[in-house]
Write an enzyme that holds these catalytic residues in place. Structure first.
Site, PDB file in Angstrom:
ATOM      1  N   LYS A  36       0.837  -1.211   0.000  1.00 57.57           N
ATOM      2  CA  LYS A  36       0.000   0.000   0.000  1.00 57.57           C
ATOM      3  C   LYS A  36       0.870   1.259   0.000  1.00 57.57           C
ATOM      4  O   LYS A  36       0.632   2.191  -0.756  1.00 57.57           O
ATOM      5  CB  LYS A  36      -0.915   0.021   1.240  1.00 57.57           C
ATOM      6  N   THR A  37       1.862   1.268   0.877  1.00 53.77           N
ATOM      7  CA  THR A  37       2.712   2.445   0.947  1.00 53.77           C
ATOM      8  C   THR A  37       3.522   2.576  -0.346  1.00 53.77           C
ATOM      9  O   THR A  37       3.733   3.677  -0.851  1.00 53.77           O
ATOM     10  CB  THR A  37       3.634   2.356   2.185  1.00 53.77           C
ATOM     11  N   ASP A 218      -2.046   7.668   3.751  1.00 55.76           N
ATOM     12  CA  ASP A 218      -1.611   6.326   4.161  1.00 55.76           C
ATOM     13  C   ASP A 218      -2.219   6.017   5.538  1.00 55.76           C
ATOM     14  O   ASP A 218      -2.544   6.941   6.285  1.00 55.76           O
ATOM     15  CB  ASP A 218      -0.070   6.296   4.247  1.00 55.76           C
ATOM     16  N   GLU A 219      -2.351   4.748   5.875  1.00 59.85           N
ATOM     17  CA  GLU A 219      -2.872   4.327   7.184  1.00 59.85           C
ATOM     18  C   GLU A 219      -4.218   5.005   7.490  1.00 59.85           C
ATOM     19  O   GLU A 219      -4.468   5.458   8.605  1.00 59.85           O
ATOM     20  CB  GLU A 219      -1.878   4.662   8.314  1.00 59.85           C
ATOM     21  N   GLN A 249      -5.641  -3.278  10.772  1.00 58.64           N
ATOM     22  CA  GLN A 249      -4.531  -2.609  11.448  1.00 58.64           C
ATOM     23  C   GLN A 249      -4.961  -1.314  12.126  1.00 58.64           C
ATOM     24  O   GLN A 249      -4.142  -0.442  12.390  1.00 58.64           O
ATOM     25  CB  GLN A 249      -3.408  -2.312  10.456  1.00 58.64           C
ATOM     26  N   ARG A 595       5.086  -7.389  11.050  1.00 59.68           N
ATOM     27  CA  ARG A 595       6.290  -6.577  10.794  1.00 59.68           C
ATOM     28  C   ARG A 595       7.448  -7.467  10.374  1.00 59.68           C
ATOM     29  O   ARG A 595       8.466  -6.998   9.884  1.00 59.68           O
ATOM     30  CB  ARG A 595       6.723  -5.783  12.051  1.00 59.68           C
TER      31      ARG A 595
HETATM   32  N1  LIG Z   1       5.437  -5.532  -6.368  1.00 56.98           N
HETATM   33  C1  LIG Z   1       6.364  -5.676  -5.419  1.00 56.98           C
HETATM   34  N2  LIG Z   1       7.482  -6.380  -5.680  1.00 56.98           N
HETATM   35  C2  LIG Z   1       8.423  -6.551  -4.734  1.00 56.98           C
HETATM   36  N3  LIG Z   1       8.366  -6.047  -3.500  1.00 56.98           N
HETATM   37  C3  LIG Z   1       7.274  -5.336  -3.190  1.00 56.98           C
HETATM   38  C4  LIG Z   1       6.223  -5.105  -4.111  1.00 56.98           C
HETATM   39  N4  LIG Z   1       5.281  -4.369  -3.514  1.00 56.98           N
HETATM   40  C5  LIG Z   1       5.723  -4.134  -2.264  1.00 56.98           C
HETATM   41  N5  LIG Z   1       6.918  -4.701  -2.071  1.00 56.98           N
HETATM   42  C6  LIG Z   1       7.713  -4.682  -0.823  1.00 56.98           C
HETATM   43  O1  LIG Z   1       6.948  -5.296   0.195  1.00 56.98           O
HETATM   44  C7  LIG Z   1       7.167  -4.665   1.445  1.00 56.98           C
HETATM   45  C8  LIG Z   1       5.846  -4.164   1.994  1.00 56.98           C
HETATM   46  O2  LIG Z   1       5.380  -3.090   1.208  1.00 56.98           O
HETATM   47  P1  LIG Z   1       4.666  -1.842   1.877  1.00 56.98           P
HETATM   48  O3  LIG Z   1       5.413  -1.402   3.060  1.00 56.98           O
HETATM   49  O4  LIG Z   1       4.374  -0.868   0.812  1.00 56.98           O
HETATM   50  O5  LIG Z   1       3.316  -2.580   2.342  1.00 56.98           O
HETATM   51  P2  LIG Z   1       2.088  -1.976   3.135  1.00 56.98           P
HETATM   52  O6  LIG Z   1       0.868  -2.578   2.535  1.00 56.98           O
HETATM   53  O7  LIG Z   1       2.172  -0.515   3.161  1.00 56.98           O
HETATM   54  O8  LIG Z   1       2.331  -2.607   4.566  1.00 56.98           O
HETATM   55  P3  LIG Z   1       1.725  -2.132   5.969  1.00 56.98           P
HETATM   56  O9  LIG Z   1       0.290  -2.595   5.951  1.00 56.98           O
HETATM   57  O10 LIG Z   1       2.504  -2.867   6.986  1.00 56.98           O
HETATM   58  O11 LIG Z   1       1.846  -0.659   6.034  1.00 56.98           O
HETATM   59  C9  LIG Z   1       8.152  -3.537   1.191  1.00 56.98           C
HETATM   60  O12 LIG Z   1       9.443  -4.016   1.467  1.00 56.98           O
HETATM   61  C10 LIG Z   1       7.984  -3.287  -0.291  1.00 56.98           C
HETATM   62  O13 LIG Z   1       9.135  -2.723  -0.868  1.00 56.98           O
HETATM   63 MG   LIG Z   2       2.307   0.837   4.771  1.00 52.09          MG
END
Ligand SMILES: Nc1ncnc2c1ncn2[C@@H]1O[C@H](COP(=O)(O)OP(=O)(O)OP(=O)(O)O)[C@@H](O)[C@H]1O
Ligand SMILES: [Mg+2]
Length: 756
Positions: A36-37, A218-219, A249, A595
């Site tokens: 997402k981020t 975000d969040e 979350q 995490r």
């Molecule tokens: N398409 C992708 N290919 C490879 N790695 C990815 C891809 N998308 C995300 N990632 C990696 O996966 C990990 C999680 O991504 P991110 O932090 O954006 O998730 P999130 O959904 O925001 O998580 P959270 O809910 O904990 O905030 C990061 O290390 C990111 O770089």
């Molecule tokens: Mg995130």
């Protein structure tokens, strides 16, 4: 030139869709680690490079300042050093509010030199409105005021939903009046007064609508009602809005977060496109399985599929250990075995848990960094120095004036202070003007007059220095001349503390700011918004194991995660009474576990020192929700019949059973001394509760109101309230000195006096 195509290629189909959707309102609803981020950062890069949207027209809102600075960094890297990246506004809701109010606050009567009061300052202000109350009595009122503000409720609004009485309304009104007359804001005002500004000043609203053409949040699941209302105002008719979040979350309900904000987004923004991301890129399947097996016990959640291609790796470990020292020792041994310090994090539910780890890590020379705990800003010497600086920027700041006028003592007692403040009506609220009048009016004793004159001259001199742009010199001058340096030097030499070092760190932090009033204001603002980043090294720059609360880990990831203290009444926390509370704790568990990238350790102690007393712990209910096939178990579960197999620990296991079986009301003086845990606001609340260990058959009322009792911890007291919590009778006892404590009757180690 950044290679946007390569960035898009690295995304999965749903993520790419989310980046390319820039017309309809967009909701990305997805589980942890699904990117997402990453979608947000890629969207920013794409908007600047491909859509030609000027960077300054983009606003991204994150949940913590740490997340904001990380996002800025990520965008910068993505844009390959493109200087325009810096022009994006990437802030938290609060820091955005501060930014807006500094620019336009004057339109609603707020001078741009306002300072931001923290919880402590706010409480002092409320106390100054109601001198007949003790601060302790006002704490719950202050908490409720913040609660009301987080919900966007002003004192003049209908407050029935808060279940409060007329007294509260009066107090809220008085607090608000005083805060406004001083010209400062509290934390919630950063949102509340921004809303007021945008609602009342169409010109400002118009400016905002022209300024931002893309807003990304975000969040979003942790936004509260006030933030939701602010966002609604910020999004203009031509603005693209995208929010991302995960209902599983949402962990800030206690601060008023409304998970419903995320679920009702499509109703508010017609034509919303919802995109779900289903691949988790962070964690191994073993780790996700543990997270899912617990979170699935929450009702009413959005069903989400989450899969990972990371099917290798070892099972998470569940370690039953003796106590907090054993816990720190086990973690240390694992860390020392491969020395992967930087990639590891220890997560705990309460800040106090970091101490055992810090002590052990120091002893074993394991490098570590504590994120967000023991805030530099909360230390007495730092607050004193800051109070002087706050007063320098705003001479109506009564809270900080009162804090420093006689510290260190300069002969101005409460009587003299009252005399000085009695001149308020003859001034515009300036405390320096009051000092001048009091000095001229010859109403102070010789000593008080000398102290007041000194204090005033010191500030006049400091103001002149600031006018000439000598910020650091000015801070040094105030700290020295106010007597803080001598005062704390003396304390340091008596107690081997490092208070002067902290004052120095504060001035050092100040040195990187512009040498002017604006520089000082910016410094104070950043400090108020993110006390963790100043006065101590930026955690990201420091090597070592991360020690961090579960709440602070939002959005972060680590190769190896230790989740400490998986015990009832610690996690889930002891204040968790209702089903909703437990569901919130379960989400915190989900955040903590997700995490971890590769390795996960869950730790559960049999006993733990809590406020100096040994408490015999019961495993967290979340551990019962994990299928035993999903984890490798080490050690023996407390309460197990085989506890004696645990070397060196059978006696504690025995004691626990003794404690439980002897849990009768009047005669149980167990060897453990009970397990009293302090809970509450700012660590000051005086409500104590006994452990709720096992449910027993309901034995009917055990204590009437008025019953005299004796406790070996508190002395003599009287039952002042009896209520039922589920099937448990809970009593409130008032002891000598007005101290109150709450007990679960059947476990209370109280002796009845004067009856039977
Ligand atoms: N398409 C992708 N290919 C490879 N790695 C990815 C891809 N998308 C995300 N990632 C990696 O996966 C990990 C999680 O991504 P991110 O932090 O954006 O998730 P999130 O959904 O925001 O998580 P959270 O809910 O904990 O905030 C990061 O290390 C990111 O770089
Ligand atoms: Mg995130």
């Amino acid at each position: 030139m950044a290679d946007i195509e390569a960035m898009l290629d690295a995304l999965n189909d749903q993520q790419r869709e989310a980046v390319l959707e820039n017309g309809r309102p967009l909701l990305v609803l997805a589980g942890a680690g699904s990117g997402k981020t990453r979608v947000i950062t890629t969207k920013i890069a794409y908007a600047i490079e491909k859509l030609g949207i000027p960077a300054y027209k983009i606003l991204a809102v994150t949940f913590t300042n740490k997340a904001a600075s990380e996002m800025k960094q990520r965008v910068k890297v993505m844009l390959d050093g493109n200087a325009r990246a810096d022009e994006c506004t990437i802030r938290t809701f609060h820091s955005f509010g501060a930014w807006l109010l500094r620019r336009f606050g004057s339109e609603i009567g707020l001078a741009s030199n306002f300072t931001i009061y923290d919880d402590d300052d706010s409480l002092s202000l409320l106390a100054s409105c109601f001198p007949n109350y003790k601060k302790r009595e006002l704490e719950p009122v202050m908490r409720k005021i913040s609660y009301a503000k987080d919900r966007g409720l002003r004192p003049t609004d209908n407050l029935t939903s808060l279940k409060v009485d007329g007294t509260f309304k009066r107090m809220y009104e008085a607090y608000e009046r005083k805060l406004r007359s001083i010209g400062n804001v509290d934390f919630a005002d950063l949102i509340g007064r921004s809303i007021e500004l945008l609602e009342e000043k169409p010109g400002v609203l118009d400016w905002v609508h022209h300024r931002f053409s893309m807003i990304l949040v975000d969040e979003y699941q942790d936004s509260n009602a006030a933030q939701f209302n602010l966002l609604k105002l910020l999004v203009g008719p031509a603005c693209f809005i995208c929010v991302v979040g995960d209902d599983d979350q949402s962990i800030y309900r206690f601060r008023g977060a409304e998970v419903r904000n995320i679920l009702s987004f499509p109703e508010l923004y017609h034509g919303t496109r919802t995109i779900k991301l289903e691949q988790n890129y962070r964690s191994t399947k073993h780790i996700l399985d543990v997270a899912n097996s617990v979170i699935k016990n929450n009702k009413g959640r959005h069903d989400k599929k989450l899969w990972t291609a990371k099917t290798k790796g070892s099972k998470p470990n569940l370690l039953y250990i003796q106590d907090e020292q054993d816990e720190a020792m086990r973690v240390s041994n694992i860390l020392l075995s491969d020395k992967k310090f930087n990639e590891s994090a220890v997560l705990y539910r309460t800040n106090a848990q970091s101490v055992a780890f810090e002590t052990m890590f120091k002893r074993l020379s394991i490098p570590y960094k504590v994120v967000g705990a023991l805030q530099f800003y909360d230390r007495e010497e730092v607050k004193d120095a800051l109070a002087l600086l706050f007063l320098l920027t705003n001479e109506k700041d009564e809270v900080n004036f009162k804090r420093m006028i006689n510290k260190p003592a300069r002969g101005i007692g409460p009587g003299a202070l009252d005399s000085i403040l009695s001149f308020a009506s003859q001034t515009d609220g300036s405390l320096f003007a009051m000092l001048r009048l009091a000095i001229q009016g010859n109403i102070l004793s010789t000593k008080a007059k000398a102290g007041a004159s000194y204090f005033l001259r010191m500030f006049e001199h400091a103001q002149a220095m600031l006018g000439e742009g000598e910020l650091v010199d000015c801070a040094n001058f105030l700290i020295r001349e106010a007597g803080l340096l001598d005062y704390y030097q003396e304390l340091d030499s008596q107690n081997s503390t490092g208070k002067v070092g902290n004052l120095e760190a504060l001035v050092n932090a100040l040195s990187s700011y512009d040498s002017s009033l604006e520089g000082l204001l910016l410094f104070l603002e950043q400090l108020s918004l993110d006390p963790t980043t100043l006065g101590r090294e930026d955690p990201r720059d420091k090597e070592g194991v991360t020690l961090i609360t579960m709440h602070n880990t939002k959005g972060l990831e680590f190769d190896r995660v230790f989740v400490a203290g998986l015990e009832e009444e610690l996690f889930p926390g002891r204040a968790s009474e209702s089903d909703d509370d437990i569901e919130e704790e379960r989400r915190i568990f989900y955040v903590a576990v997700t995490r971890a990238r590769n390795e996960l350790y869950l730790l559960c102690a049999r006993a733990r020192k809590i406020w100096g007393r040994t408490s015999y712990q019961h495993p967290s209910r979340f551990l019962d929700e994990i299928d035993s096939s999903l984890v490798s178990v080490q050690g023996i579960r407390p309460g197990s019949l085989h506890a004696s197999g645990f070397e060196g620990f059978s006696s504690l296991g025995e004691k626990r059973r003794e404690h439980l079986s002897a849990a009768k009301p009047s005669s149980s003086w167990g060897s453990s001394g009970g397990s009293l845990i302090q809970k509450g606001f700012g660590g000051n609340a005086k409500t104590f509760t006994m452990k709720t260990v096992h449910d027993e058959a309901d034995a009917g009322p055990l204590f009437p109101v008025g019953q005299r009792v004796y406790s070996d911890s508190y002395g003599e007291g009287e039952v002042v309230n009896v209520r039922m919590n589920g099937d448990r009778e809970v009593i409130e006892v008032r002891f000598g000195g007005g101290r109150k404590a709450t007990f679960i009757s059947k476990f209370a180690q109280l002796e009845k006096i004067g009856s039977e």
